[in-house]
Design an enzyme around this catalytic site. Structure first.
Site, short mmCIF file in Angstrom:
data_model
loop_
_atom_site.label_atom_id
_atom_site.label_comp_id
_atom_site.label_asym_id
_atom_site.label_seq_id
_atom_site.Cartn_x
_atom_site.Cartn_y
_atom_site.Cartn_z
CE1 TYR A 1 -6.93 -0.78 -0.41
CE2 TYR A 1 -5.67 0.48 -2.27
CZ TYR A 1 -5.71 -0.48 -1.79
OH TYR A 1 -4.42 -1.10 -1.50
CB SER B 1 3.51 -0.10 4.49
OG SER B 1 3.53 0.23 5.68
#
Length: 332
Positions: free
Chosen positions: A54, A205
């Site tokens: 990330y 998500s």
């Protein structure tokens, strides 16, 4: 906040976990990242999910700095390995070389001696699974991780890994899939097999990257500054949910949330948590207020009639095909 066991392990995680994909080290600076982490802690969130890839390792470093000074035993820190973290030929994948080097890099950036869960970010088709699982077992035996998990693996890959984990006597306790009201591809096969094997889901998500908050309207285009316009990842991964047919049906969820007396985002997070194989819903945030709002979904029980109404509204746009798990392999 409510807490659940992670798989068949004895470790609890918070029902709402805080993840920093697309935010720390990218969308927000370290000061705002620290504010979001503190807001999460104040809301009772104890579980923090990140990955070495990330923001090119900056997300791990930002989380480590934000958690500095927090009693280590009071939080659960999860990270992942697989995606590239450098330009070298061995700076990616699940080889023993990369795993053993990557865990040390992650611990350094996170400012900790161990992570609570170390996850294979994707399946590595170029490395023998036996090599990968042996390396994970050695990481656990070295005290650098308590448990191991996978992310977006197919049902056959999970079964094979679980068999090796049993032989190696290492705790394979979780899978991290994409899962929300619109994307249910893990329900037919992954979840039943996970339950059988003593694994649970850490869902990423859960709000379809913001689409299930209702802020995207059909025919209006994405608001400036929203994740759908973010060149660092959101724009590329949200396309399947930005069609007018999907957005129109999401708008029809608003009255259902209102009838339950909660915001749409809370309804959608609570929906994910109704599944008993889900241990936590991972939420991202670029503002502390978002964390506080999302945390309200913990502990909510949705009536069966409401769940049925949700399905009736969304059915034409729900993706359930278990073969689509493979389509997630290219996403972080």
């Amino acid at each position: 906040m409510e807490y659940r066991k992670l798989g068949r392990s004895g470790m609890y995680v918070s029902e709402i976990a805080y993840g920093n994909w697309l935010t720390h080290g990218s969308q927000i600076d370290d000061d705002l990242a620290r504010q979001c982490v503190y807001a999460a802690l104040d809301a009772g969130i104890s579980t923090f999910d990140t990955a070495d890839a990330y923001a090119e390792t900056r997300a791990e470093a930002a989380l480590g700095s934000a958690l500095a000074g927090v009693r280590r035993e009071s939080v659960e820190i999860f990270t992942k390995v697989y995606f590239p973290t450098g330009s070298g030929k061995n700076d990616r994948g699940l080889s023993r070389k990369h795993i053993m080097e990557a865990i040390d890099g992650s611990l350094h950036r996170l400012k900790t001696d161990y992570v609570d869960l170390y996850q294979a970010h994707r399946f590595d088709y170029e490395t023998p699974l036996e090599e990968t699982m042996q390396a994970f077992a050695d990481v656990v035996r070295a005290g650098k991780a308590h448990y191991v998990g996978v992310s977006e693996w197919t049902v056959d890959e999970i079964r094979s890994a679980a068999a090796l984990a049993k032989e190696l006597n290492v705790g394979l306790v979780s899978n991290q899939p994409q899962y929300n009201m619109l994307w249910r591809v893990v329900e037919p096969e992954i979840m039943p097999v996970s339950e059988e094997l003593g694994m649970s889901q850490l869902v990423w998500s859960p709000l379809a990257q913001g689409v299930l908050t209702g802020k995207y309207s059909p025919g209006m285009g994405a608001p400036a500054g929203s994740r759908a316009t973010d060149q660092n990842g959101g724009k590329d991964t949200m396309g399947k949910w930005l069609g007018d047919d999907v957005l129109a049906r999401v708008q029809r969820l608003e009255p259902l949330a209102a009838s339950a007396g909660i915001p749409l985002s809370t309804l959608c997070l609570a929906w994910v948590l109704q599944n008993p194989n889900v241990s936590a819903a991972i939420v991202g945030a670029s503002k502390p207020e978002q964390i506080k709002e999302n945390a309200k979904a913990a502990g909510l029980t949705l009536e069966d009639a409401l769940l049925k109404e949700i399905d009736e509204v969304l059915e034409p746009v729900i993706e359930r095909d278990p073969r689509k798990v493979d389509s997630c392999h290219s996403r972080p």
